[in-house]
Design an enzyme around this catalytic site. Structure first.
Site, PDB file in Angstrom:
ATOM      1  N   TYR A  49       0.831  -1.213   0.000  1.00 18.90           N
ATOM      2  CA  TYR A  49       0.000   0.000   0.000  1.00 18.90           C
ATOM      3  C   TYR A  49       0.863   1.258   0.000  1.00 18.90           C
ATOM      4  CZ  TYR A  49      -3.890  -3.116   0.889  1.00 18.90           C
ATOM      5  OH  TYR A  49      -4.815  -4.128   0.785  1.00 18.90           O
ATOM      6  N   HIS A  50       1.827   1.276  -0.918  1.00 12.82           N
ATOM      7  CA  HIS A  50       2.676   2.441  -1.076  1.00 12.82           C
ATOM      8  C   HIS A  50       3.352   2.417  -2.443  1.00 12.82           C
ATOM      9  CE1 HIS A  50       5.592  -0.547   0.517  1.00 12.82           C
ATOM     10  NE2 HIS A  50       6.421   0.052  -0.326  1.00 12.82           N
ATOM     11  N   ALA A  51       3.967   3.515  -2.787  1.00  9.63           N
ATOM     12  CA  ALA A  51       4.794   3.636  -3.984  1.00  9.63           C
ATOM     13  C   ALA A  51       6.093   4.319  -3.564  1.00  9.63           C
ATOM     14  CB  ALA A  51       4.080   4.460  -5.048  1.00  9.63           C
TER      15      ALA A  51
END
Length: 135
Positions: A49-51
């Protein structure tokens, strides 16, 4: 264009067993600055749940399986990772989520940079806004 970019690793070894060697500029397209692995993920737990703005990664399940979702802010694709001789190239500015970890899953990740919190985008709406501003 597909977001899923596999790197096939050559299987080395003999009758004693198999071996996969990971080498920068040979089968990993960047200098490896950090290595980590995720294991013993509880059933029903999702991760990621990130970039990353700059970081590039190659992820591979060296044991078990999980589902990887990649999203570039315009399209979203998912793939099952279940092969220790195939790595998933995750470029910068790519949202990632990991789901459906098998009980025996070991997800190994090679990273182009050391950990840097300021490189993370942890809010999906902010990520999409940054992608669409760049594009």
């Amino acid at each position: 264009m597909s977001l899923i970019k596999w790197i096939e690793f050559q299987i080395l070894g003999d009758e004693r067993g198999s071996l996969v060697a990971l080498e920068r500029e040979r089968n990993v397209p960047f200098d490896i600055r950090r290595v980590y692995y995720i294991y013993k993920t509880e059933q029903g737990v999702s991760r990621g749940y990130h970039a990353h703005r700059n970081l590039r990664q190659v992820a591979m399940c060296v044991a078990g399986s999980c589902k990887m979702v990649l999203d570039d802010g315009f399209q979203r694709e998912e793939v099952v990772m279940d092969c220790p001789t195939r790595g998933l190239l995750i470029e910068s500015m790519m949202w990632r989520e990991m789901h459906d970890f098998s009980e025996d899953c070991v997800l190994l990740v090679l990273a182009s940079e050391p950990y840097l919190e300021s490189d993370y985008i942890r809010d999906y709406q902010k990520f999409v806004a940054e992608c669409r501003h760049e594009g």
